[in-house]
Design a protein around this motif. Sequence first.
Motif, PDB file in Angstrom:
ATOM      1  N   ARG A  31       0.826  -1.209   0.000  1.00 41.58           N
ATOM      2  CA  ARG A  31       0.000   0.000   0.000  1.00 41.58           C
ATOM      3  C   ARG A  31       0.861   1.259   0.000  1.00 41.58           C
ATOM      4  N   ILE A  32       1.916   1.242   0.808  1.00 41.52           N
ATOM      5  CA  ILE A  32       2.793   2.411   0.888  1.00 41.52           C
ATOM      6  C   ILE A  32       3.507   2.643  -0.443  1.00 41.52           C
ATOM      7  N   LEU A  33       4.015   1.567  -1.038  1.00 38.51           N
ATOM      8  CA  LEU A  33       4.732   1.701  -2.307  1.00 38.51           C
ATOM      9  C   LEU A  33       3.802   2.190  -3.415  1.00 38.51           C
ATOM     10  N   THR A  34       2.569   1.729  -3.401  1.00 40.29           N
ATOM     11  CA  THR A  34       1.601   2.195  -4.399  1.00 40.29           C
ATOM     12  C   THR A  34       1.365   3.692  -4.270  1.00 40.29           C
ATOM     13  N   ALA A  35       1.219   4.168  -3.036  1.00 41.59           N
ATOM     14  CA  ALA A  35       1.022   5.603  -2.813  1.00 41.59           C
ATOM     15  C   ALA A  35       2.250   6.404  -3.233  1.00 41.59           C
ATOM     16  N   LEU A  36       3.443   5.900  -2.908  1.00 36.90           N
ATOM     17  CA  LEU A  36       4.669   6.605  -3.270  1.00 36.90           C
ATOM     18  C   LEU A  36       4.883   6.606  -4.777  1.00 36.90           C
ATOM     19  N   ARG A  37       4.502   5.517  -5.439  1.00 38.04           N
ATOM     20  CA  ARG A  37       4.625   5.462  -6.900  1.00 38.04           C
ATOM     21  C   ARG A  37       3.706   6.474  -7.563  1.00 38.04           C
ATOM     22  N   SER A  38       2.539   6.712  -6.978  1.00 38.55           N
ATOM     23  CA  SER A  38       1.601   7.661  -7.572  1.00 38.55           C
ATOM     24  C   SER A  38       2.158   9.076  -7.582  1.00 38.55           C
ATOM     25  N   ARG A  39       3.129   9.354  -6.712  1.00 32.92           N
ATOM     26  CA  ARG A  39       3.768  10.672  -6.658  1.00 32.92           C
ATOM     27  C   ARG A  39       5.177  10.641  -7.249  1.00 32.92           C
ATOM     28  N   GLU A  40       5.540   9.513  -7.895  1.00 31.48           N
ATOM     29  CA  GLU A  40       6.848   9.323  -8.532  1.00 31.48           C
ATOM     30  C   GLU A  40       8.006   9.422  -7.548  1.00 31.48           C
ATOM     31  N   LEU A  41       7.716   9.170  -6.267  1.00 33.75           N
ATOM     32  CA  LEU A  41       8.786   9.100  -5.272  1.00 33.75           C
ATOM     33  C   LEU A  41       9.479   7.747  -5.324  1.00 33.75           C
ATOM     34  N   ILE A  42       8.771   6.745  -5.812  1.00 29.13           N
ATOM     35  CA  ILE A  42       9.290   5.393  -5.957  1.00 29.13           C
ATOM     36  C   ILE A  42       8.967   4.894  -7.353  1.00 29.13           C
ATOM     37  N   ALA A  43       9.904   4.143  -7.946  1.00 29.32           N
ATOM     38  CA  ALA A  43       9.684   3.522  -9.257  1.00 29.32           C
ATOM     39  C   ALA A  43       9.866   2.011  -9.124  1.00 29.32           C
ATOM     40  N   VAL A  44       9.224   1.257  -9.995  1.00 27.46           N
ATOM     41  CA  VAL A  44       9.313  -0.197  -9.942  1.00 27.46           C
ATOM     42  C   VAL A  44       9.806  -0.720 -11.279  1.00 27.46           C
ATOM     43  N   ASP A  45      10.653  -1.739 -11.224  1.00 23.46           N
ATOM     44  CA  ASP A  45      11.117  -2.418 -12.429  1.00 23.46           C
ATOM     45  C   ASP A  45      10.053  -3.442 -12.830  1.00 23.46           C
ATOM     46  N   LEU A  95      14.303   4.490  -5.868  1.00 22.59           N
ATOM     47  CA  LEU A  95      13.854   5.873  -5.752  1.00 22.59           C
ATOM     48  C   LEU A  95      13.435   6.418  -7.118  1.00 22.59           C
ATOM     49  N   GLY A  96      12.355   7.192  -7.134  1.00 23.22           N
ATOM     50  CA  GLY A  96      11.843   7.732  -8.375  1.00 23.22           C
ATOM     51  C   GLY A  96      12.313   9.147  -8.646  1.00 23.22           C
ATOM     52  N   HIS A  97      11.795   9.718  -9.739  1.00 25.03           N
ATOM     53  CA  HIS A  97      12.243  11.046 -10.180  1.00 25.03           C
ATOM     54  C   HIS A  97      11.994  12.116  -9.117  1.00 25.03           C
ATOM     55  N   ALA A  98      10.851  12.056  -8.460  1.00 27.16           N
ATOM     56  CA  ALA A  98      10.534  13.091  -7.486  1.00 27.16           C
ATOM     57  C   ALA A  98      11.471  13.042  -6.293  1.00 27.16           C
ATOM     58  N   ALA A  99      11.852  11.836  -5.857  1.00 28.39           N
ATOM     59  CA  ALA A  99      12.779  11.701  -4.733  1.00 28.39           C
ATOM     60  C   ALA A  99      14.154  12.235  -5.111  1.00 28.39           C
ATOM     61  N   ILE A 100      14.569  11.953  -6.347  1.00 27.65           N
ATOM     62  CA  ILE A 100      15.862  12.449  -6.812  1.00 27.65           C
ATOM     63  C   ILE A 100      15.849  13.970  -6.866  1.00 27.65           C
ATOM     64  N   ALA A 101      14.713  14.542  -7.271  1.00 28.47           N
ATOM     65  CA  ALA A 101      14.598  16.003  -7.307  1.00 28.47           C
ATOM     66  C   ALA A 101      14.731  16.598  -5.915  1.00 28.47           C
ATOM     67  N   LEU A 102      14.153  15.924  -4.919  1.00 28.03           N
ATOM     68  CA  LEU A 102      14.288  16.392  -3.543  1.00 28.03           C
ATOM     69  C   LEU A 102      15.747  16.352  -3.107  1.00 28.03           C
ATOM     70  N   GLY A 103      16.442  15.268  -3.476  1.00 29.08           N
ATOM     71  CA  GLY A 103      17.849  15.159  -3.121  1.00 29.08           C
ATOM     72  C   GLY A 103      18.683  16.253  -3.763  1.00 29.08           C
ATOM     73  N   ARG A 104      18.380  16.555  -4.996  1.00 25.78           N
ATOM     74  CA  ARG A 104      19.120  17.626  -5.674  1.00 25.78           C
ATOM     75  C   ARG A 104      18.862  18.974  -5.024  1.00 25.78           C
ATOM     76  N   ALA A 105      17.619  19.175  -4.591  1.00 23.29           N
ATOM     77  CA  ALA A 105      17.293  20.437  -3.924  1.00 23.29           C
ATOM     78  C   ALA A 105      18.081  20.578  -2.631  1.00 23.29           C
ATOM     79  N   TYR A 106      18.227  19.474  -1.901  1.00 27.38           N
ATOM     80  CA  TYR A 106      19.014  19.505  -0.667  1.00 27.38           C
ATOM     81  C   TYR A 106      20.480  19.798  -0.981  1.00 27.38           C
ATOM     82  N   LEU A 107      21.017  19.098  -1.981  1.00 28.57           N
ATOM     83  CA  LEU A 107      22.425  19.276  -2.312  1.00 28.57           C
ATOM     84  C   LEU A 107      22.714  20.685  -2.819  1.00 28.57           C
ATOM     85  N   SER A 108      21.714  21.296  -3.446  1.00 26.08           N
ATOM     86  CA  SER A 108      21.937  22.661  -3.927  1.00 26.08           C
ATOM     87  C   SER A 108      22.124  23.630  -2.769  1.00 26.08           C
TER      88      SER A 108
END
Length: 276
Positions: A67-81, A89-102
């Motif tokens: 259930r948690i992974l399904t919700a996270l996938r809907s926001r692109e925080l998690i991706a599945v093969d 980790l999905g595109h949105a999570a990577i974007a958050l990481g980049r924002a932190y690193l900036s």
Amino acid sequence: MSRSATSSSAPASPAPPAEEGEGQSRSIAAVERAMDVLLLFGRSGRPDLGVTEIATELGLTKAAVHRILTALRSRELIAVDAVTRRYALGHAAIALGRAYLSRMDLRALAAPELRRLAQQLGETATLSIRRGDTRLYVDQAVPPHELRVEVSLGIPYPLHAGSSSKVILAYLDEAEVDGLLARHPLEALTERTIVDDERLRRDLAAIRKRGYASSQGERQEGTASIAAPVFDHDGRVIAALSVAGPLVRFKSRMAECAPPLVESAARVSGQLGHGG
């Protein structure tokens, strides 16, 4: 004659219905579990995770994890093969990481140390970070010598070849090292690359004992390098500082250049909150 007293205080607010309070508690718990799953991906060091692994490590049921992974996938925080059914980790999570690193750029923190090392030691100083099962150069400072080493930024290299790779590998958890070696057979980049598991493990133990790694042509022929680890506030290795030069010139200087390199890496770690 007495007068009756009147109170000027406002009446107490009615308590929220019990059902509303319970619903809020359940919502908060669900958000906390979702954050736990995301944080697990961030600290595991593995490129992907399965439902069973997540459930076991977090003490959740597989149904809850789904259930948690399904919700996270809907926001692109998690991706599945789609083939392996493993999650990353999905595109949105990577974007958050980049924002932190900036806001807290490791390159900006390390740049003064790279310049100091290149000037003091007269050789190329580099910064590498780990990315999954690889590491890559993200910055360098080069000396004015005509004969010098220059590295290519942004290209992933395996974690068993070269001083920067080995010093990151040496300070990973034993389980992470075991998993990485199981996933990736040791391939030779040069004739000097270590391709035997036991020999590599002995080298990693020696690196931890002396506090830095060395390489003589293991990743690139004709070069020599030393590297020291950079730790974050949790004591996890996240990067490496290295000094590299032509083998014919730098080989005899590696031991004398190690102390200032280790000190530079320790200063960067300190800026990241590592207490030593």
